[in-house]
Each structure stands twice: as structure tokens, then as C-alpha cells.
Design a protein around this motif. Structure first.
Motif, PDB file in Angstrom:
ATOM      1  N   LEU B  82      -4.767 -40.675 -10.494  1.00  0.00           N
ATOM      2  CA  LEU B  82      -6.106 -40.071 -10.523  1.00  0.00           C
ATOM      3  C   LEU B  82      -6.620 -39.986 -11.948  1.00  0.00           C
ATOM      4  N   VAL B  83      -5.727 -39.505 -12.846  1.00  0.00           N
ATOM      5  CA  VAL B  83      -6.152 -39.323 -14.231  1.00  0.00           C
ATOM      6  C   VAL B  83      -6.562 -40.660 -14.831  1.00  0.00           C
ATOM      7  N   ILE B  84      -5.738 -41.685 -14.585  1.00  0.00           N
ATOM      8  CA  ILE B  84      -6.046 -42.985 -15.194  1.00  0.00           C
ATOM      9  C   ILE B  84      -7.351 -43.533 -14.626  1.00  0.00           C
ATOM     10  N   PHE B  85      -7.529 -43.385 -13.313  1.00  0.00           N
ATOM     11  CA  PHE B  85      -8.783 -43.834 -12.718  1.00  0.00           C
ATOM     12  C   PHE B  85      -9.970 -43.105 -13.333  1.00  0.00           C
ATOM     13  N   ALA B  86      -9.804 -41.793 -13.474  1.00  0.00           N
ATOM     14  CA  ALA B  86     -10.910 -41.015 -14.040  1.00  0.00           C
ATOM     15  C   ALA B  86     -11.222 -41.483 -15.448  1.00  0.00           C
ATOM     16  N   ILE B  87     -10.176 -41.774 -16.226  1.00  0.00           N
ATOM     17  CA  ILE B  87     -10.418 -42.238 -17.592  1.00  0.00           C
ATOM     18  C   ILE B  87     -11.176 -43.551 -17.573  1.00  0.00           C
ATOM     19  N   GLY B 179     -14.050 -32.305  -0.552  1.00  0.00           N
ATOM     20  CA  GLY B 179     -14.861 -31.914  -1.698  1.00  0.00           C
ATOM     21  C   GLY B 179     -14.844 -32.962  -2.786  1.00  0.00           C
ATOM     22  N   ALA B 180     -13.646 -33.510  -3.073  1.00  0.00           N
ATOM     23  CA  ALA B 180     -13.554 -34.515  -4.122  1.00  0.00           C
ATOM     24  C   ALA B 180     -14.369 -35.741  -3.746  1.00  0.00           C
ATOM     25  N   ALA B 181     -14.252 -36.143  -2.471  1.00  0.00           N
ATOM     26  CA  ALA B 181     -15.004 -37.323  -2.046  1.00  0.00           C
ATOM     27  C   ALA B 181     -16.504 -37.081  -2.170  1.00  0.00           C
ATOM     28  N   LEU B 182     -16.926 -35.891  -1.764  1.00  0.00           N
ATOM     29  CA  LEU B 182     -18.358 -35.562  -1.834  1.00  0.00           C
ATOM     30  C   LEU B 182     -18.845 -35.531  -3.276  1.00  0.00           C
ATOM     31  N   LEU B 183     -18.012 -34.904  -4.133  1.00  0.00           N
ATOM     32  CA  LEU B 183     -18.429 -34.740  -5.522  1.00  0.00           C
ATOM     33  C   LEU B 183     -18.546 -36.080  -6.216  1.00  0.00           C
ATOM     34  N   ALA B 184     -17.549 -36.929  -5.971  1.00  0.00           N
ATOM     35  CA  ALA B 184     -17.520 -38.178  -6.722  1.00  0.00           C
ATOM     36  C   ALA B 184     -18.463 -39.214  -6.137  1.00  0.00           C
TER      37      ALA B 184
ATOM     38  N   ALA C  74      -6.314 -31.063  -9.241  1.00  0.00           N
ATOM     39  CA  ALA C  74      -6.550 -32.269 -10.038  1.00  0.00           C
ATOM     40  C   ALA C  74      -7.597 -33.149  -9.376  1.00  0.00           C
ATOM     41  N   ALA C  75      -7.479 -33.308  -8.049  1.00  0.00           N
ATOM     42  CA  ALA C  75      -8.429 -34.183  -7.355  1.00  0.00           C
ATOM     43  C   ALA C  75      -9.854 -33.662  -7.520  1.00  0.00           C
ATOM     44  N   ILE C  82     -16.060 -36.860 -13.041  1.00  0.00           N
ATOM     45  CA  ILE C  82     -16.802 -38.102 -12.816  1.00  0.00           C
ATOM     46  C   ILE C  82     -18.276 -37.803 -12.575  1.00  0.00           C
ATOM     47  N   GLN C  83     -18.523 -36.754 -11.782  1.00  0.00           N
ATOM     48  CA  GLN C  83     -19.916 -36.412 -11.508  1.00  0.00           C
ATOM     49  C   GLN C  83     -20.627 -35.959 -12.785  1.00  0.00           C
TER      50      GLN C  83
END
Lengths: 670, 190, 101
Positions: B82-87, B179-184, C74-75, C82-83
Motif C-alpha cells: 500500500l505504502v509503495i503504491f501510495a508513493i 471507505g478507502a475505496a470511496l476515498l481514493a 493504513a488503508a 491520495i485524495q
């Protein structure tokens, strides 16, 4: 008995609703097929359950009483169990609910055809049907409560189905909040029952809360003649009164007519509002734990009788076709509560079943009328419709005669007579009997008024009335047949029905006819009905009707009070809602004056800190060249607002706080 | 092969010197330091992975094998990804800014860093003081029998004493996922 | 030995705190939080190993739940990053100040 099949009755519509929820808006046919199909199977299964309830394995009638319990949650040493129950009571109620729901599902296809949220409508209908059947077949007050709330949710969603209308959204909210007030009582009663009886199962081979051992412990007198069972019963009655629109929680039911008409027919006439009566009938042993004249039952009878009369009065002065029927429903529910309160839950159930059929018929007829005159609901804008809509007219008349209690042929006559008879025999007081008689008179009167306004005279509106399609009239015909046929089991042999509900062998006989006082009551009520219809026709039937009601010209103030629903809503606005509003203002004042003061103090403190830090920046760490001065000032500004939204600033303070905490703890320990 | 495994398992693992756990601990601390100080975010993330892995090994060395494996699975396997993807999804100017530090140098950020280091130092001193100089420090000895961690018992525990927390965590994870899916999600309206 | 473990955990915690306090990139702040959580878990395990009644598994259960919750955190945290990046074109925590009072 195979309880898997019983469990399927509520589960099928629920699953169908879940699947329908995944469909797209355009897949109308598929959604209707799914939900109606599931409901058909559920209906067949519920009829099978009724048959089972009527004939035990050995073929003797009316003896079956079977349940299955299963653990649901274990915490500590407590295990909460849920269960399913098939007995005559749930069998009759379940068959009625499933059957009426099926008819209304079919009818909805015609009524909602043009709505763009057709699919969602069927989803909600399925949810409602599943939850309602769950209430019926539950063997645990907990499961009943869960389904009870689900039913309330479905009702909320369906009343507010046309949520873009502000009135519908408000009505949905009102219904949800008002019933919540009653459900609060039900919930407390449930907790208390669990504490008193140690279980929420209705029947559990002697250990259930409706069985002898638990009832005996609950029947002990607590204080001032009140037994624990009475208190619990009254708390449960709060929930029942909220759901069944009993005074003073009736205010939501007339407003609930903002929903689509099939919803009014299904939820707010036939099934959900009757759930309160069903609940009282189901936990009747608790009500009657201290005898059939216990305080709780007296309260139920009084509330019922008062509601019956009061709502019938209001119905006289309403002009919205559905609102008249809504107040009529409230009034009839009052009759049922009265019957339960005078110690005859079987009679209450008899009227419930009969009422479900003819009231669903009336509502669907009203829907057909509204559909036929292009969404007009004001009866002053109708008139003469019997020529345009013959099928609707005939079926509506049958429903009207059944509701008014027209003698012999119609189910409403027998069930209403049974109630009057039961109220007459009540040794506590004769007042409820007289109130119910007056309400019966008013019922005949306002229904005649409505018929005169809608179907007779000249058409006063501006649309082009037409008969509704077959998919809408066919359920009307079926229900009209049911409204007449229901008078067969409802004939004076009604004690048989009551015995059947109690799970005893029913003796079908005409002895009821010769029971003392029955004939008198039957004749009285016949006279009352004819009087009501005759007076109604005298006032409304003979002359062409205008915009002003004949009673309005005769007794304007009284009519205005009735037309304004006796100002109950206004009274609530002035008392409960204003009190809440005042409380809210008080909270706001505290927020502004006291909490804001604290916040300002913090702000002032942070300004002080920032001033100090700014001073340090300026005079102590002054490196002497402009660039760093500016940078320092920038930092000072950042620190100036401790509430500047910078996360790391907060974090720093938290870390510092931790250090101080550590130091304090260390100092205390050493 | 099987024979080899048997022999490996029957080695006198219990008699290993106690200080051996310091090896993964040291690696973990070094890697954590690396994750904090490097400029390049990808390097930071890689050091973080190493640090997590070493922490998992440390758990195992302490006898909590199951927790160690969970640590490896969740942190090294999932969170690091996750962290690497976010970076990679958030290209930052921090790297480019470092090319010419003199131009972008801001005294406020320097002061920021100094204060941060000072506060952290204070916390560290406080914690170490609490650990080593509190009145009850040093009074603890190992229990007579080294604790073991049978997985079956964890499972039993999860489904009895901590059933409610387990279900709550299940709900929480579902909510977090949604929530993560919605946020991103890309905001269509803007 | 318990003290040494606690000291290791304290140092790990301080590395996390340092990252959270000084780094301006939100992802690094999150990394710091993960390190601090790891330090907390290490404490749970250490106390479990030295507890009077390790059979109760209290520390282990805590650590497992804590790891599960950290994963959720974390998720969600990274999704928020990102947002934020999408809105502000930056992941500098000091620029995301729109929610200040």
C-alpha cells in the motif's frame, strides 16, 4: 414439522428484495418477477402453514402449536435464542399477510408502471413483506423486535418513496420518529422481560416467557396493585400503540398517506399497523397474567375505545379520500385494541383479518379512483364516478358496506358485532361499549359521505375519468370476494375462531346466535348502521354537492375543529416540539456562552504564547540578517496559531504533553 | 529431505544464548532509522519493509511465532505494498527540491526539524528513564516455563473470549475497505 | 531482559515519532505512525512473555487485534493521502490546513 420451509416464508421475499436491490433501474420486469414470484411461493407456504396449524398430525383440528429455537449469540454465560413458531395465531396472520401482500404486489405493477424508481419500489416491498412475515412467525420477542424495526424502516422508506415531495419526506420522518417513541417503550419492556423471565422466547417447553413458570414469577404484586407483568405489558403496549396508531401516537398514520397508494393499502391499512394488535394478541398471557381485568388490559381497552371514537369523529370532516380511510384505519385499530383489552384477543384478530381484507380493498379502490381521475385526491373534485369506473364502484361499495358493518352479508358486520358483544360483557365498565357504538355509527356515516362525494352526483373535476387496467381491478375483485367470504368463518360461530386461536379444538356451531344479549346487540348495531347510512344519505346524497360541506354550513366551528384534526398536531407543536426546541436553544446558549468562552480563553492563551514565541524569535534568536528575520517571523506566525491546522504542530504538543505526563508520573512514583 | 528437516527441528533451540534476539532487534532499529532519514521516498519504503520483517523475526525469537507470521503477512505483505503504491501515485516535489537545497532552504523548516528532534529526544529520555529508573524496574523475571503459543489456543480464544472484538474488527475492516475505496475513487464531479 | 526489550521498543517508537514530527510528506508521517504502532505491539509481546499468567494470551490477542486495526488504518490513511494529493497537488501535511477552525 419442517421448519426450514417456515423459515423460507420470511426469507424468500427478503432474498428477492436483496437481489432486486442489485438490479438496474431499467430492469423493471425482472424485478417485479423476482419479488412477486418469491411472494407467491411464500404465500403458498404460509397457506400450508395455516393448514398445518388447523390440523395436527393426528388429523384433529386446531391443536398444533410447534416451535423451533436456535441459539443466536453467546456472551458470557448468557445465550440469546431466536425461534420460529407455528400456531393458529401466527398461521392465520401469516396467511393473511402473505396473501394480501401478494395481491398488492400485483396491483402495484399497474399503479407504479410509470414511476422511474419502479425497481426500488419492489425492493422495498420485498423488504417489507419479509420483515412483516418475520414478525408473524417469530417465537422470540427479540426476533419480533428486530423484524418490527425492519418493518418500521420499510414503512419509512415507502412513505418517503416520493422523497422529492417535501411533504412526503416530512411524513416519512414523522412516522419514523413517532413510532420510535413507542418502540422505546417496547425496548425497555423487552429488557425488563428478559431480566424478569430470563428469556425472550415465547414458548420453550415450559421455560418460555409466555408459559406458566415465567408468568407466575411476573404476576407478583410490586407496588400499589401493579404487578411486574402489568408494567412490562404496558411498556410493550407502548410499542404496539405506536405501530398501530393509537392515541396519542396516531399522528403519523394519516400523514403516512403521502406514500404511494399500494403502500397505504399494504402497510398502513392491512398489515403493519395491525402488527401492534398482533403483538398484543401474541403476548396476551403477559397482559392477563394477573387476571383478565388487570390494569394493563384496562389501559388497552380505554385507549382503544377512545381512539375508535376520536378518529371516527375526525374522519367525518376530512376531504382527502385517502385521509378519510387513514382515520378510519386508526378508528378500526382502536376497535381491535378494545377487543383485546376486554379480554378477547381472538375477537381482535377476527376483526384484524376481516379489516385487512376490506381496508386493503378500500385503499386499492381509492388508488384506482386516484389513478382514474389523474392523481386527484380531493373528494370535492370527484363525483359521479360510478358511471366512469363501474368495477371500482362495485368493489368499493362492497368494501364500504363491510367497513360500515352492513348486516349479515359482510365480514365487517360480524367482527364488529363480536367486539361490541365482548365490550358489552366487560364487567369493569360499560363506557367503552357506548364509545364503540358511537364510533360504529360514525363509521357508517362518514363512509356514506365519502361514497356520496366520490361516486354519486355530477362529476365536479376537470380531468377525464377512466377505469383502471385489469391488473389493478382484478385484485379488487378478489379482495371484494374475500370481504364477503370472510363473513363465513366470522358468523356468530366466532367463539369457535377464538377457541381455534387459543389452540383448543374448535366447535363450529351456531350457538353464538343464542348467546344471551347477542341478538340485542346485533339488532342494535344493525339499527345504528342503518341510521348512519340513512343520515349520511340524507345530508349528502340528495342535493348536488359543492365546495362547502353541508355540515360546515350548519356547525362551522365544530367542523373546522374536526377538519383540523382536533388540533392534535398543533398541540404537539406547542408542547413537545417546543420543549425540545427550547432544550435545543438552551444547549446552543450553553455552547455559545460557556464553551465559546473557554475556546476564547484558549485562543487568548495561544495568542499570548505566540507573542512570547514571537518575541523570542525577534529578539533572542535574531541572527541579524533580513532573510532569517523574515523566516523567523514566518515561523512565529505559524506558532502563533496553535490551531493553524498544521498536523505536526498538534503532534509536537501531544509529544510534549506525553513527556510532561511521564515526568509527573515519575515524580509521583519516586 | 524429510530427515534433514527433522534434524533441523530437533536442534537444541531452547539452549540458544538469550542475547541472540538482539540481532533482529538491531537490524530492525537500523532499518527504522533508515526509513526515517532518507530523502528518497522509495528508499524509505524499502527500509520500512526491512524493519517490519526484522520486527516479525523478533516476535518469533520471543516465542510469539504466530504474531510474527501475522506481522510478516500483514505488514511486509500488505501494508508495504500500500505504502509503495501510495508513493508512486503521489509524485512529490520533495526529491526535486533536494537537488538544490540552498534555494529551497527555509529556516522555518529547519526550526521545525530542530524542534521535532528536541521533542523526540525528550520523549526518548523520558521513556528510557521510566523503563530503567522506575521503582519497580528490574523486578520482573521470566516465568518458570517459557510461554508457548499454540495456534489452536489462539483460535479458541478468538472465538470465545474475544468473539465480540473479533466481529467488531471484521466490521471495522469492511468499513475501512469501503471507505478507502470511496476515498481514493476519482471524483467524477470535479 | 524485559527492560532491554522495552528500551528497544522505546527507541523504535522515537524513530516513528521523529518521522511523524519532522517529515513533511504525509506518507512518511504514516510510516512513522506504523513504526510507533509496531513499537506498541512489541511492548504487548514483551509483557506477554514476562507476564505472570502467559497462558491467558492477553498480550498476544492485543497484538493481533492491534495489527488488524493498523492495517485498516493504513488503508484509510493512504486513501486519504491520495485524495489530498488529488485536491492540493501536494502531500505536504502542512499545506493541508483547510479544516482549521
Amino acid at each position: 414439522m419442517d421448519f426450514l420451509l417456515i423459515a423460507l416464508i420470511p426469507l424468500l421475499p427478503l432474498v428477492a428484495a436483496g437481489l432486486t436491490a442489485l438490479l438496474k433501474r431499467e430492469q423493471k420486469a425482472l424485478s417485479a418477477t423476482l419479488v412477486i414470484g418469491a411472494q407467491t411461493v411464500a404465500c403458498v407456504l404460509s397457506l400450508w402453514a395455516l393448514l398445518l396449524a388447523m390440523c395436527a398430525d393426528n388429523g384433529e383440528p386446531g391443536l398444533i402449536h410447534e416451535f423451533v429455537n436456535f441459539p443466536w449469540l453467546t456472551f458470557g454465560h448468557e445465550t440469546l435464542k431466536l425461534g420460529l413458531l407455528v400456531d393458529p395465531l401466527s398461521g392465520v396472520m401469516g396467511a393473511m399477510v402473505a396473501f394480501v401482500a401478494l395481491l398488492i404486489f400485483i396491483y402495484s405493477h399497474g399503479y407504479m408502471k410509470e414511476d422511474r424508481n419502479y425497481t426500488r419500489f419492489y425492493t422495498f416491498l420485498g423488504l417489507f413483506s419479509g420483515a412483516m412475515l418475520g414478525v408473524v412467525y417469530s417465537n422470540s420477542l427479540l426476533l419480533t423486535f428486530v423484524c418490527w424495526e425492519l418493518v418500521g424502516l420499510a414503512s419509512y422508506l415507502l412513505i418517503g418513496f416520493w422523497f422529492f415531495k417535501p411533504s412526503a419526506a416530512a411524513a416519512a420522518k414523522k412516522a419514523f420518529l413517532t413510532t420510535r417513541v413507542g418502540d422505546m417503550g417496547l425496548m425497555i419492556g423487552m429488557f425488563w422481560l428478559y431480566k424478569a423471565a430470563g428469556t425472550l422466547l415465547f414458548y420453550d417447553n415450559g421455560a418460555g416467557c409466555l408459559e406458566q413458570a415465567a408468568l407466575a414469577t411476573m404476576a407478583k404484586t410490586l407496588v400499589g396493585g401493579l404487578a411486574l407483568s402489568n408494567i412490562i405489558a404496558l411498556l410493550i403496549f407502548c410499542g404496539a400503540a405506536g405501530k398501530s396508531g393509537q392515541f396519542p401516537l396516531h399522528v403519523w398514520l394519516p400523514d403516512a398517506m403521502e406514500g404511494p397508494t399500494p403502500v397505504s393499502a399494504l402497510i398502513h391499512a392491512a398489515t403493519m399497523v395491525a402488527a401492534g394488535v398482533y403483538l398484543v394478541a401474541r403476548v396476551f398471557p403477559i397482559f392477563a397474567a394477573t387476571g383478565t381485568h388487570s390494569i394493563s388490559l384496562i389501559v388497552v381497552a380505554s385507549v382503544g375505545a377512545f381512539t375508535a371514537l376520536f378518529a371516527a369523529l375526525i374522519a367525518v370532516a376530512q376531504n382527502d379520500i385517502k385521509r378519510i380511510l387513514a382515520y378510519s384505519t386508526v378508528s378500526q385499530l382502536g376497535f381491535m385494541m378494545l377487543a383485546a383489552g376486554v379480554g378477547h384477543p381472538g375477537v381482535a384478530m377476527l376483526h384484524l383479518i376481516a379489516h385487512a381484507f376490506f381496508k386493503a380493498l378500500l385503499f386499492m379502490g381509492a388508488g384506482s379512483v386516484i389513478h382514474g381521475v389523474h392523481d386527484e385526491q380531493d373528494i370535492r373534485e370527484m363525483g359521479g364516478l360510478r358511471r366512469f369506473m363501474p368495477v371500482t364502484f362495485v368493489t368499493y361499495s362492497i368494501g364500504m358496506l363491510a367497513l360500515a358493518g352492513f348486516p349479515v352479508l359482510f365480514s365487517g358486520f360480524w367482527s364488529k358485532d363480536a367486539i361490541l358483544h365482548a365490550a358489552h360483557l366487560w364487567p369493569v365498565s360499560q363506557l367503552p361499549f357506548y364509545m364503540a357504538t358511537a364510533a360504529a355509527f360514525l363509521t357508517a356515516f362518514y363512509m356514506t359521505r365519502q361514497m356520496a362525494y366520490v361516486f354519486f352526483g355530477q362529476y365536479r373535476g376537470h380531468a377525464h375519468p377512466h377505469e383502471s387496467p385489469a391488473v389493478m381491478t382484478l385484485p379488487l375483485v378478489i379482495l371484494a370476494a374475500a370481504a364477503i367470504l370472510m363473513s363465513l368463518p366470522a358468523t356468530p360461530a366466532w367463539p369457535a375462531f377464538e377457541e381455534f386461536l387459543k389452540g383448543e379444538a374448535a366447535h363450529f356451531s351456531l350457538e353464538g346466535l343464542t348467546e344471551p344479549g347477542f341478538l340485542q346487540i346485533a339488532l342494535t348495531s344493525t339499527a345504528i348502521v342503518f341510521l348512519g347510512i340513512g343520515l349520511g344519505w340524507l345530508i349528502y346524497g340528495r342535493k348536488p354537492l359543492g365546495a362547502v360541506d353541508p355540515i360546515q354550513t350548519a356547525a362551522a366551528p365544530a367542523f373546522r375543529a374536526l377538519a383540523n384534526r382536533l388540533y392534535i398536531d398543533e398541540i404537539y407543536d406547542a408542547t413537545v416540539i417546543r420543549a425540545l426546541h427550547g432544550f435545543g436553544s438552551l444547549a446552543a446558549w450553553i455552547d455559545r456562552q460557556i464553551l465559546a468562552g473557554i475556546v476564547s480563553a484558549v485562543a487568548a492563551l495561544s495568542f499570548f504564547v505566540s507573542a512570547v514565541s514571537n518575541g523570542i524569535d525577534r529578539f533572542v534568536i535574531n541572527f541579524g540578517f533580513d532573510n532569517s528575520c523574515n523566516a523567523l517571523r514566518e515561523y512565529g506566525g505559524a506558532a502563533a496559531s496553535c490551531e493553524g491546522g498544521r498536523v505536526q504542530g498538534y503532534l509536537r504538543l501531544i509529544a510534549l504533553g506525553t513527556v510532561i505526563l511521564l515526568a509527573v508520573i515519575g515524580w509521583l512514583l519516586v | 529431505m524429510h530427515d534433514l528437516l527433522q534434524r533441523f527441528l530437533s536442534l537444541p533451540w531452547d539452549q540458544l544464548p538469550q542475547w541472540l534476539f538482539l540481532i533482529p532487534a538491531g537490524i530492525m532499529l537500523l532499518a527504522a532509522a533508515g526509513a526515517v532519514v532518507f530523502r528518497n521516498l522509495i528508499h524509505c519504503a524499502l527500509w520500512l519493509v526491512l524493519s517490519f520483517a526484522a520486527l516479525g523475526v523478533l516476535y518469533m525469537a520471543l516465542g510469539a511465532e504466530f504474531v510474527g507470521f501475522v506481522q510478516l503477512l500483514v505488514y511486509v505483505g500488505a501494508v508495504s505494498m500500500l505504502v509503495i503504491f501510495a508513493i508512486l501515485l503521489t509524485p512529490s516535489d520533495e526529491v526535486s527540491a533536494s537537488n538544490n537545497p540552498l534555494v529551497h532552504f527555509k529556516l522555518s523548516s529547519a526550526v521545525n526539524a530542530v524542534i521535532g528532534v528536541a521533542v523526540t529526544g525528550l520523549v526518548l529520555v523520558g521513556l528510557l528513564a521510566a523503563i530503567f529508573f522506575s521503582p519497580r524496574a528490574g523486578g520482573v523475571t521470566l516465568p518458570a516455563v517459557a510461554p508457548t503459543l499454540p495456534v489452536a489456543k489462539i483460535g479458541e480464544n478468538l472465538l470465545s473470549h474475544t468473539l465480540l472484538p473479533l466481529q467488531a474488527v471484521a466490521v471495522l475492516l469492511t468499513a475501512a475497505m469501503i471507505g478507502a475505496a470511496l476515498l481514493a475513487k476519482e471524483d467524477k464531479r470535479s | 531482559m524485559l527492560q532491554i526489550l522495552l528500551a528497544i521498543s522505546a527507541v523504535l517508537f522515537c524513530f516513528g515519532l521523529l518521522a511523524t514530527l519532522t517529515r513533511r510528506n504525509a506518507i512518511l508521517v504514516l510510516i512513522g505512525i506504523e513504526l510507533m504502532l509496531g513499537a506498541g505491539n512489541l511492548n504487548f509481546i514483551a509483557f506477554w512473555k514476562f507476564s505472570a499468567n502467559p497462558e491467558a494470551l492477553t498480550g498476544v490477542m492485543f497484538a493481533i487485534f492491534s495489527i488488524a486495526i493498523a492495517a485498516a488504518e493504513a488503508a484509510v490513511g493512504l486513501a486519504i493521502v491520495i485524495q489530498v494529493h488529488r485536491r492540493l497537488h501536494s502531500v505536504d501535511v502542512n499545506q493541508a490546513t483547510q479544516l482549521k477552525g
